[in-house]
Scaffold this active site. Structure first.
Site, PDB file in Angstrom:
ATOM      1  N   HIS A   1      23.767 -10.666 -25.163  1.00 38.52           N
ATOM      2  CA  HIS A   1      23.354 -11.984 -25.255  1.00 38.52           C
ATOM      3  C   HIS A   1      24.338 -13.036 -25.862  1.00 38.52           C
ATOM      4  O   HIS A   1      24.260 -14.130 -25.725  1.00 38.52           O
ATOM      5  CB  HIS A   1      21.946 -12.111 -26.086  1.00 38.52           C
ATOM      6  CG  HIS A   1      20.763 -11.357 -25.246  1.00 38.52           C
ATOM      7  ND1 HIS A   1      20.345 -10.360 -25.921  1.00 38.52           N
ATOM      8  CD2 HIS A   1      20.274 -11.640 -24.255  1.00 38.52           C
ATOM      9  CE1 HIS A   1      19.475 -10.156 -25.197  1.00 38.52           C
ATOM     10  NE2 HIS A   1      19.147 -10.802 -24.405  1.00 38.52           N
TER      11      HIS A   1
ATOM     12  N   HIS B   1      16.680   2.392 -17.495  1.00 43.95           N
ATOM     13  CA  HIS B   1      17.162   1.480 -18.685  1.00 43.95           C
ATOM     14  C   HIS B   1      15.892   0.615 -19.290  1.00 43.95           C
ATOM     15  O   HIS B   1      14.847   0.134 -18.324  1.00 43.95           O
ATOM     16  CB  HIS B   1      17.979   0.582 -17.984  1.00 43.95           C
ATOM     17  CG  HIS B   1      18.422  -0.620 -18.771  1.00 43.95           C
ATOM     18  ND1 HIS B   1      19.082  -0.448 -19.899  1.00 43.95           N
ATOM     19  CD2 HIS B   1      18.291  -1.812 -18.776  1.00 43.95           C
ATOM     20  CE1 HIS B   1      19.160  -1.925 -20.577  1.00 43.95           C
ATOM     21  NE2 HIS B   1      18.731  -2.525 -19.654  1.00 43.95           N
TER      22      HIS B   1
ATOM     23  N   ASN C   1       4.744 -13.336 -20.282  1.00 43.94           N
ATOM     24  CA  ASN C   1       6.004 -13.549 -20.119  1.00 43.94           C
ATOM     25  C   ASN C   1       6.291 -14.559 -20.996  1.00 43.94           C
ATOM     26  O   ASN C   1       7.662 -15.160 -20.870  1.00 43.94           O
ATOM     27  CB  ASN C   1       6.448 -13.580 -18.793  1.00 43.94           C
ATOM     28  CG  ASN C   1       7.928 -12.995 -18.513  1.00 43.94           C
ATOM     29  OD1 ASN C   1       8.486 -12.587 -19.600  1.00 43.94           O
ATOM     30  ND2 ASN C   1       8.486 -13.215 -17.499  1.00 43.94           N
TER      31      ASN C   1
ATOM     32  N   TYR D   1      12.721 -21.433 -17.802  1.00 44.16           N
ATOM     33  CA  TYR D   1      11.281 -21.093 -16.963  1.00 44.16           C
ATOM     34  C   TYR D   1      11.728 -20.125 -15.843  1.00 44.16           C
ATOM     35  O   TYR D   1      12.772 -19.905 -15.603  1.00 44.16           O
ATOM     36  CB  TYR D   1      11.057 -22.245 -16.258  1.00 44.16           C
ATOM     37  CG  TYR D   1      10.892 -23.770 -16.982  1.00 44.16           C
ATOM     38  CD1 TYR D   1      10.671 -23.679 -18.399  1.00 44.16           C
ATOM     39  CD2 TYR D   1      11.103 -24.985 -16.352  1.00 44.16           C
ATOM     40  CE1 TYR D   1      10.553 -24.558 -19.023  1.00 44.16           C
ATOM     41  CE2 TYR D   1      11.057 -26.113 -17.087  1.00 44.16           C
ATOM     42  CZ  TYR D   1      10.927 -26.048 -18.682  1.00 44.16           C
ATOM     43  OH  TYR D   1      10.557 -27.099 -19.534  1.00 44.16           O
TER      44      TYR D   1
ATOM     45  N   GLY E   1      24.652  -2.176 -15.103  1.00 44.41           N
ATOM     46  CA  GLY E   1      24.443  -2.796 -13.716  1.00 44.41           C
ATOM     47  C   GLY E   1      25.222  -4.165 -13.228  1.00 44.41           C
ATOM     48  O   GLY E   1      25.945  -3.985 -12.682  1.00 44.41           O
TER      49      GLY E   1
ATOM     50  N   TRP F   1       6.798  -8.722 -13.599  1.00 47.94           N
ATOM     51  CA  TRP F   1       7.472  -9.968 -13.298  1.00 47.94           C
ATOM     52  C   TRP F   1       7.021 -10.682 -11.989  1.00 47.94           C
ATOM     53  O   TRP F   1       7.822 -11.579 -11.649  1.00 47.94           O
ATOM     54  CB  TRP F   1       9.000  -9.764 -13.741  1.00 47.94           C
ATOM     55  CG  TRP F   1       9.129  -9.283 -14.889  1.00 47.94           C
ATOM     56  CD1 TRP F   1       8.501  -9.404 -15.941  1.00 47.94           C
ATOM     57  CD2 TRP F   1      10.394  -8.930 -15.569  1.00 47.94           C
ATOM     58  NE1 TRP F   1       9.054  -8.865 -17.240  1.00 47.94           N
ATOM     59  CE2 TRP F   1      10.453  -8.648 -16.923  1.00 47.94           C
ATOM     60  CE3 TRP F   1      11.636  -8.678 -15.261  1.00 47.94           C
ATOM     61  CZ2 TRP F   1      11.266  -8.381 -17.938  1.00 47.94           C
ATOM     62  CZ3 TRP F   1      12.742  -8.161 -16.059  1.00 47.94           C
ATOM     63  CH2 TRP F   1      12.739  -8.169 -17.194  1.00 47.94           C
TER      64      TRP F   1
END
Ligand code: GLN
Ligand code: ZN
Length: 764
Positions: A704, A654, A126, A528, A444, A573
């Site tokens: 974004h 999604h 990640n 982070y 969402g 995750w």
């Protein structure tokens, strides 16, 4: 005496000092001197910590203010003209390439407006690196000498280090051609780049470095012949320069066996391999070592938080020593420790029983030393005993084992992962929703305002009661619902105001998870993440999201879409368990989510979305059995969570941040899938869905950016898509959730989007 080695240490600081200072620097609150000072302090702290622990081979140049790959682009002068033309200070050029820069003109300086270079995931982690971007005009030359400076800085502190750099083949292969040079093949630049690598190596040698670590992680990917051949070109050149330090060629995150021919007979002094991921490659990799070459054996996991099993690691290292002799084997971390949190000792709230099972970077450094001492015959019996006890306690603990869950996973059958009827029949049943053509919806989340964060903090601290918090959340939900009704969206959402994070929120309600307070890991730049940790078998004691969805549905006559995070994303995750395979963990999550989906349906929520944005990143790095199996169980786990519902219940999913293969999307059999599409804009991609009956929502704007696309812009986008995609299967939505956006742009963008959908409804 067997040597110990750490391939790299986290650079964020135990208290996220790096983030705080870099962000303050970006805001103009601290000077570059202050920024450099903090960097220096972090490096000094990390080196000293490793030296005090007794590590023999300590890395330098593992530090970066943003990203180590971007450091190299700056060092080698691979700086596109759109950045260099401003003549900024090197650190500002560096940040401009990493994150873009927008600055108004002042009396003395011109305005700056430049977007960032592309950022991509670092292999299957990640972590994101900034993609080297080359053009025909790229002129490699040494631009500074960061690796030398940091080597000397450590030396001045009395710490001898081994500088680490990404190797030339990986550096080029992970890069791409810039917009103005699309015909350029990055690897064709190798011959131009090598002399510059040689120059920096020579400077390191002059400064006193006796060895360097060159990382070539692309060796764990499927490589074409040309790339394989590039290793010989590169290392025959670099490995034979006089005055250069000896080279350790390092790979990690997978097996190199399919590429062994590419690195056999290279003039390097040592190889590093990852035996945490692929212990079975030991014999094969040893077989290519020449008599003088040494082996760095990665046995302490750089990607996870579990305590090392000393008995297991020692056995592997001993096996290597039997073949090579003790003086030719080094005990090492599997990769850099960049991907692990800094220090377990910071965690004061963890259950001590569970805490005893973990090792963060600081603890892993000590583990490396204990294993090396053990192999060398030093007395570490106390450490070994404590370790064996901890490992066996974890294995048999009631906190890790839940019989009921294990039995339920054991009883999974094919029926569980199939809807009652195929899509066309379901579509008929779903006509009850009475949705128009081009149905509009969102993904969402709605803006997570400061007010929401403040109230969540108050609730966590106990300064407001649960009732007061619930009232607050309901008020937020109502605002979001009223807004969506007002602008005429068709399928509404509750907005997710109660969620801190899409995985943590569910993890906190699932038994078998635990959480840290300081367990931060760099994701990119100053961002982070603090992944929750899967400790044991996973189960859902009670409904997790039903209350909010039911409330939202109760205040509107429109349909509200329930919203969950899918099993693979919850797994990816998080820090997963290392004692149970990933498939099993995904299945446990799938069953917990299946109960949640069924509860939502029973409570009257008839449209339910299960998000899987992390599905793509879990894909094994190489084609082959493991990848095929992954795709199979990943899709199955999604279907298990969603297939317990009636035909008339509509399942959405999604995807974003990734180029997901259309076939993988189809394997989920969701009724509607919304995907990020605003930047893709590729008719070839959607044409893959032409024969797929289920519906697709195409993301029409980038979430974004605060930029508001106009009504006309939406019209143009939709018209273009309609040239190659049928209206009947076309949902209209943004790329992803709106949680990082402000309300102002959210309102305007969504209004324009809905108006545009209405416009096309009239035309069709
Ligand atoms: N439902 C989530 C949201 O809207 C999805 C987030 C994601 O895909 N990353 O925030
Ligand atoms: Zn998304």
């Amino acid at each position: 005496m067997v040597q110990s080695s750490v391939l790299g240490f986290p650079r964020i600081g135990a208290n996220r000092e790096l983030k705080k200072t870099t962000e303050a620097y970006w805001q103009g609150k601290v000077s570059s001197e202050e920024l450099f000072k903090v960097g220096k302090e972090i490096r000094a702290h990390n080196w000293k910590l490793q030296k005090d622990a007794g590590v023999d081979v300590i890395a330098s140049n593992d530090f970066s203010f943003y990203d180590q790959v971007l450091d190299l682009s700056l060092l080698f002068n691979a700086i596109p003209e759109r950045y260099s033309k401003y003549n900024l200070a090197p650190i500002d050029t560096f940040f401009a390439m990493g994150r873009g820069l927008q600055k108004k003109a002042t009396e003395t300086e011109a305005a700056v407006d430049v977007t960032a270079l592309e950022m991509v995931k670092w292999f299957d982690s990640n972590y994101h690196y900034v993609r080297p971007t080359f053009s025909h005009s790229t002129q490699f030359k040494l631009n500074g000498q960061k690796p030398v400076d940091e080597y000397l800085e450590a030396k001045a502190l009395g710490v001898e280090t081994r500088p680490v750099l990404l190797g030339p083949v990986s550096y080029l292969t992970l890069g791409k051609a810039d917009k103005d040079s699309l015909d350029l093949e990055p690897l064709s630049l190798l011959e131009k780049l090598l002399p510059v690598y040689a120059e920096i190596l020579k400077k390191l040698g002059e400064a006193g470095a006796t060895s360097v670590q060159l990382d070539e992680p692309v060796l764990v990917l499927d490589l074409d012949e040309k790339t394989q051949g590039a290793f010989k070109t590169a290392y025959d050149f670099l490995g034979t320069q006089s005055g250069s330090p000896a080279i350790t060629l390092a790979t990690y995150f997978g097996t190199v066996v399919p590429n062994l021919a590419a690195i056999k007979n290279l003039p390097v002094s040592s190889f590093h391999f990852d035996f945490v991921r692929n212990p079975e490659q030991l014999d094969d990799v040893i077989s290519i070592l020449s008599d003088k070459q040494t082996l760095s054996a990665g046995v302490v996991d750089g990607r996870n938080i579990w305590k090392n099993d000393f008995a297991k690691s020692s056995a592997l290292v001993k096996k290597a020593i039997e073949k090579l002799g003790a003086d030719r084997v080094t005990v090492a971390t599997s990769s850099s420790l960049l991907h692990t949190p800094v220090d377990l000792e910071s965690e004061k709230k963890l259950d001590p029983v569970i805490k005893d099972w973990f090792a963060f970077a600081t603890q892993k450094v000590k583990e490396i030393v204990v294993i090396a001492k053990n192999i060398s015959g030093e007395d570490v019996s106390a450490e070994l005993e404590a370790n064996a006890k901890s490992i066996s306690e974890r294995a048999s603990s009631s906190l890790t084992n839940n019989k009921t869950v294990q039995e339920r996973v054991g009883a999974i059958n094919d029926k569980l992962s199939q809807r009652a009827a195929p899509f066309p029949e379901r579509l008929e049943a779903q006509k009850v929703f009475n949705l128009p053509l081009f149905p509009t919806t969102t993904i969402g989340s709605f803006p997570q305002t400061k007010d929401i964060r403040v109230n969540r903090n108050k609730f966590v601290k106990g300064t407001i009661t649960p009732e007061e918090y619930e009232q607050f959340i309901n008020k937020e939900i109502e605002t979001v619902i009223r807004f969506q009704e007002e602008i005429g969206l068709d399928v509404l959402v509750h907005g997710e105001p109660e969620r801190n994070d899409m995985v943590q929120y569910f993890g906190e309600q699932i038994d078998g998870y635990t959480f840290t307070v300081y367990g931060w890991v760099q994701s990119y730049g100053s961002r982070y993440v603090r992944p929750p940790i899967i400790v044991g078998d996973l189960s859902r004691p009670k409904p997790m999201s039903v209350k909010e969805s039911v409330y939202a549905q109760s205040i509107t006559t429109k349909h509200v879409k329930g919203m969950l995070t899918g099993p693979v994303t919850c797994l990816r995750w998080s820090f997963p368990r290392d004692d149970v395979d990933q498939r099993t963990q995904a299945m446990q999550l799938a069953l917990a989510l299946r109960d949640e989906v069924n509860d939502l349906e029973a409570a009257g929520v008839k449209i339910i979305q299960v998000d899987e944005p992390a599905l793509r990143e879990g894909l094994p790095l190489r084609a082959g059995d493991e990848r095929t199996a992954y795709l199979q169980w990943a899709a199955e786990s999604f279907r298990i969570s969603t297939c317990g519902v009636q035909n008339s219940t509509q399942i959405h999913s999604h995807f974003c941040y990734s180029d997901l293969d259309p076939n993988h999307i189809k394997a989920l059999d969701a009724d509607v899938v919304s995907i990020e599409y605003s930047k893709k804009d590729d008719p070839k991609y959607i044409s893959e869905f032409l024969n797929y009956p289920n519906h697709i929502g195409l993301g029409l704007f980038d979430i974004h950016s605060p930029r508001v696309p106009s009504y006309e812009e939406f019209n143009a986008k939709i018209a273009k898509i309609l040239e190659s995609y049928p209206a009947e299967k076309f949902w209209v939505n943004p790329d992803c959730g709106l949680k990082t956006r402000g309300w102002e742009e959210t309102k305007l963008s969504l209004t324009n989007m809905v108006e545009s959908a209405k416009h096309f409804r009239e035309l069709y």
